[in-house]
Design a protein around this motif. Structure first.
Motif, mmCIF file in Angstrom:
data_model
loop_
_atom_site.group_PDB
_atom_site.id
_atom_site.type_symbol
_atom_site.label_atom_id
_atom_site.label_comp_id
_atom_site.label_asym_id
_atom_site.label_seq_id
_atom_site.Cartn_x
_atom_site.Cartn_y
_atom_site.Cartn_z
ATOM 1 N N ARG A 65 0.669 -1.496 0.127
ATOM 2 C CA ARG A 65 0.029 0.268 0.011
ATOM 3 C C ARG A 65 0.887 1.256 0.010
ATOM 4 O O ARG A 65 0.423 2.425 -0.343
ATOM 5 C CB ARG A 65 -0.900 -0.046 1.078
ATOM 6 C CG ARG A 65 -2.067 -0.857 1.021
ATOM 7 C CD ARG A 65 -2.913 -0.871 2.323
ATOM 8 N NE ARG A 65 -2.242 -1.342 3.472
ATOM 9 C CZ ARG A 65 -1.636 -2.728 3.842
ATOM 10 N NH1 ARG A 65 -2.068 -3.632 2.724
ATOM 11 N NH2 ARG A 65 -0.857 -3.031 4.708
ATOM 12 N N ARG A 66 2.120 1.196 0.632
ATOM 13 C CA ARG A 66 2.907 2.370 0.486
ATOM 14 C C ARG A 66 3.260 2.761 -1.082
ATOM 15 O O ARG A 66 3.571 4.206 -1.238
ATOM 16 C CB ARG A 66 4.223 2.145 1.204
ATOM 17 C CG ARG A 66 4.034 2.052 2.848
ATOM 18 C CD ARG A 66 5.196 2.105 3.647
ATOM 19 N NE ARG A 66 4.828 2.155 5.019
ATOM 20 C CZ ARG A 66 5.178 1.277 5.727
ATOM 21 N NH1 ARG A 66 5.982 0.273 5.241
ATOM 22 N NH2 ARG A 66 4.847 1.371 6.849
ATOM 23 N N ARG A 67 3.046 1.949 -1.901
ATOM 24 C CA ARG A 67 3.276 2.339 -3.284
ATOM 25 C C ARG A 67 2.146 3.519 -3.777
ATOM 26 O O ARG A 67 2.225 4.009 -4.923
ATOM 27 C CB ARG A 67 3.125 1.299 -4.099
ATOM 28 C CG ARG A 67 4.277 0.447 -4.154
ATOM 29 C CD ARG A 67 4.617 -0.763 -5.042
ATOM 30 N NE ARG A 67 4.150 -0.527 -6.531
ATOM 31 C CZ ARG A 67 3.579 -1.356 -6.972
ATOM 32 N NH1 ARG A 67 3.495 -2.629 -6.864
ATOM 33 N NH2 ARG A 67 3.163 -1.135 -8.325
ATOM 34 N N LEU A 68 1.036 3.164 -2.868
ATOM 35 C CA LEU A 68 -0.092 4.343 -3.398
ATOM 36 C C LEU A 68 0.171 5.713 -2.790
ATOM 37 O O LEU A 68 -0.890 6.689 -3.020
ATOM 38 C CB LEU A 68 -1.302 3.484 -3.043
ATOM 39 C CG LEU A 68 -1.752 2.529 -3.850
ATOM 40 C CD1 LEU A 68 -2.855 1.743 -3.122
ATOM 41 C CD2 LEU A 68 -2.174 2.963 -5.067
ATOM 42 N N ARG A 69 1.024 5.927 -2.107
ATOM 43 C CA ARG A 69 0.971 7.412 -1.459
ATOM 44 C C ARG A 69 1.090 8.481 -2.407
ATOM 45 O O ARG A 69 0.595 9.515 -2.390
ATOM 46 C CB ARG A 69 2.593 7.573 -0.697
ATOM 47 C CG ARG A 69 2.299 7.035 0.688
ATOM 48 C CD ARG A 69 3.762 7.084 1.453
ATOM 49 N NE ARG A 69 3.518 6.318 2.784
ATOM 50 C CZ ARG A 69 4.650 6.179 3.537
ATOM 51 N NH1 ARG A 69 5.831 6.566 2.914
ATOM 52 N NH2 ARG A 69 4.621 5.484 4.719
ATOM 53 N N PRO A 70 1.780 8.129 -3.515
ATOM 54 C CA PRO A 70 2.096 9.311 -4.521
ATOM 55 C C PRO A 70 0.583 9.581 -5.126
ATOM 56 O O PRO A 70 0.128 10.595 -5.569
ATOM 57 C CB PRO A 70 3.049 8.703 -5.595
ATOM 58 C CG PRO A 70 3.874 7.960 -4.968
ATOM 59 C CD PRO A 70 2.774 7.284 -3.756
ATOM 60 N N THR A 71 -0.184 8.408 -5.259
ATOM 61 C CA THR A 71 -1.597 8.567 -6.119
ATOM 62 C C THR A 71 -2.599 9.216 -5.075
ATOM 63 O O THR A 71 -3.408 10.148 -5.697
ATOM 64 C CB THR A 71 -2.136 6.968 -6.429
ATOM 65 O OG1 THR A 71 -1.291 6.512 -7.009
ATOM 66 C CG2 THR A 71 -3.448 7.188 -6.847
ATOM 67 N N ILE A 72 -2.626 8.909 -3.824
ATOM 68 C CA ILE A 72 -3.377 9.637 -2.899
ATOM 69 C C ILE A 72 -2.891 11.003 -2.672
ATOM 70 O O ILE A 72 -3.818 11.711 -2.750
ATOM 71 C CB ILE A 72 -3.251 8.930 -1.319
ATOM 72 C CG1 ILE A 72 -3.792 7.747 -1.620
ATOM 73 C CG2 ILE A 72 -3.850 9.764 -0.477
ATOM 74 C CD1 ILE A 72 -3.733 6.604 -0.168
ATOM 75 N N SER A 73 -1.684 11.247 -2.680
ATOM 76 C CA SER A 73 -1.251 12.784 -2.831
ATOM 77 C C SER A 73 -1.803 13.562 -3.769
ATOM 78 O O SER A 73 -1.936 14.640 -3.915
ATOM 79 C CB SER A 73 0.270 12.956 -2.263
ATOM 80 O OG SER A 73 0.699 12.057 -1.282
ATOM 81 N N LEU A 74 -1.513 13.073 -5.057
ATOM 82 C CA LEU A 74 -1.879 13.621 -6.335
ATOM 83 C C LEU A 74 -3.336 13.925 -6.332
ATOM 84 O O LEU A 74 -3.686 14.961 -6.762
ATOM 85 C CB LEU A 74 -1.444 12.687 -7.653
ATOM 86 C CG LEU A 74 -1.657 13.511 -8.840
ATOM 87 C CD1 LEU A 74 -1.192 14.683 -9.042
ATOM 88 C CD2 LEU A 74 -1.182 12.619 -9.896
ATOM 89 N N ALA A 75 -4.271 13.090 -5.990
ATOM 90 C CA ALA A 75 -5.474 13.045 -5.905
ATOM 91 C C ALA A 75 -5.929 14.148 -4.656
ATOM 92 O O ALA A 75 -6.961 14.913 -5.287
ATOM 93 C CB ALA A 75 -6.148 11.747 -5.472
ATOM 94 N N SER A 76 -5.423 14.263 -3.859
ATOM 95 C CA SER A 76 -5.783 15.135 -2.841
ATOM 96 C C SER A 76 -5.412 16.617 -3.418
ATOM 97 O O SER A 76 -6.148 17.461 -2.958
ATOM 98 C CB SER A 76 -4.981 14.957 -1.527
ATOM 99 O OG SER A 76 -5.375 15.887 -0.534
ATOM 100 N N ALA A 77 -4.341 16.717 -3.834
ATOM 101 C CA ALA A 77 -3.816 18.080 -4.528
ATOM 102 C C ALA A 77 -4.773 18.401 -5.809
ATOM 103 O O ALA A 77 -5.178 19.636 -5.966
ATOM 104 C CB ALA A 77 -2.461 17.978 -5.070
#
Length: 122
Positions: A65-77
């Protein structure tokens, strides 16, 4: 079960954003309020996605799941930018309504990112 866990983490982050926005709107303008609450919702989504408690409830999957940090961060931005654009373009619509619309759009984007990373070969 990984998708269910991931979806729950995202929904909780969006719910925190919406609740804090409702709390701050009487005191602060919509865009500065969103800037204040943005890191809180992002942190909530990231924390819930990686907490071991949800791993015990839904079971651990092989996917990291740590590979998803960039996806979650990009979606939040993306959600923050979309929200700011909608507030400036449609000031007559209530900001919480715009927040919910942005949350739904970025939720779909993030689920696509999850699916993309999960189905990556290699």
């Amino acid at each position: 079960m990984g998708l269910l866990r991931f979806s729950l983490a995202l929904i909780c982050g969006h719910a925190v954003d919406a609740l804090l926005l409702v709390t701050l709107l009487p005191v602060v303008a919509p865009i500065p309020a969103a800037l204040v609450i943005w890191p809180v919702g992002l942190t909530m989504s990231l924390w819930m996605n990686e907490t071991p408690t949800l791993g015990r409830i839904f079971g651990d999957d092989i996917f990291n799941r740590r590979r998803l940090r960039p996806t979650i961060s990009l979606a939040s931005a993306l959600k923050l930018g979309l929200y700011a654009a909608l507030v400036l373009d449609m000031p007559t619509i209530h900001p919480v309504t715009l927040q919910v619309l942005c949350a739904m759009a970025t939720f779909a984007f993030t689920l696509f990112g999850y699916w993309r990373f999960f189905n990556r070969n290699g």
